[in-house]
Design a protein around this motif. Structure first.
Motif, PDB file in Angstrom:
ATOM      1  N   ASP A 155       0.830  -1.207   0.000  1.00 10.31           N
ATOM      2  CA  ASP A 155       0.000   0.000   0.000  1.00 10.31           C
ATOM      3  C   ASP A 155       0.865   1.259   0.000  1.00 10.31           C
ATOM      4  N   ALA A 156       1.976   1.229   0.734  1.00 11.44           N
ATOM      5  CA  ALA A 156       2.873   2.377   0.800  1.00 11.44           C
ATOM      6  C   ALA A 156       3.622   2.596  -0.505  1.00 11.44           C
ATOM      7  N   ASN A 157       3.772   1.555  -1.306  1.00  8.15           N
ATOM      8  CA  ASN A 157       4.535   1.648  -2.544  1.00  8.15           C
ATOM      9  C   ASN A 157       3.674   1.448  -3.791  1.00  8.15           C
ATOM     10  N   SER A 158       2.399   1.800  -3.693  1.00  7.65           N
ATOM     11  CA  SER A 158       1.497   1.687  -4.835  1.00  7.65           C
ATOM     12  C   SER A 158       1.321   3.038  -5.502  1.00  7.65           C
ATOM     13  N   TYR A 159       1.203   3.015  -6.801  1.00 13.17           N
ATOM     14  CA  TYR A 159       0.969   4.246  -7.551  1.00 13.17           C
ATOM     15  C   TYR A 159      -0.523   4.486  -7.644  1.00 13.17           C
ATOM     16  N   GLU A 160      -0.926   5.697  -7.317  1.00 11.62           N
ATOM     17  CA  GLU A 160      -2.311   6.103  -7.490  1.00 11.62           C
ATOM     18  C   GLU A 160      -2.344   7.258  -8.474  1.00 11.62           C
TER      19      GLU A 160
END
Length: 70
Positions: free
Chosen positions: A62-67
């Motif tokens: 979650d901390a390293n996901s692109y949004e």
């Protein structure tokens, strides 16, 4: 005489295995959960650590996901 320890077998890619090893290394000695590292992608861990490992991986993803910006 054979000594048997109940464990959970984990098979993953190399970066995820390194993440789990690093997570284990950051724990105090009494809370370390890796029983044996078989190779770069396989390891045995204590069964009680399964949910903790899953939640740490989920937080990491979650901390390293692109949004995409709105």
């Amino acid at each position: 005489m054979v000594n048997a320890i109940k464990g959970l077998f984990i098979s993953c890619d190399i970066p995820m295995a390194q993440f789990i090893i690093n997570l284990n290394a950051s724990m105090p000695t009494s809370q370390k959960f890796i029983i044996h590292i078989l190779d770069n992608t396989h390891m045995f861990v204590q069964p009680h650590a399964a949910e903790m490992i899953r939640s740490a991986i989920a937080e990491f993803r979650d901390a390293n996901s692109y949004e995409k910006p709105a």
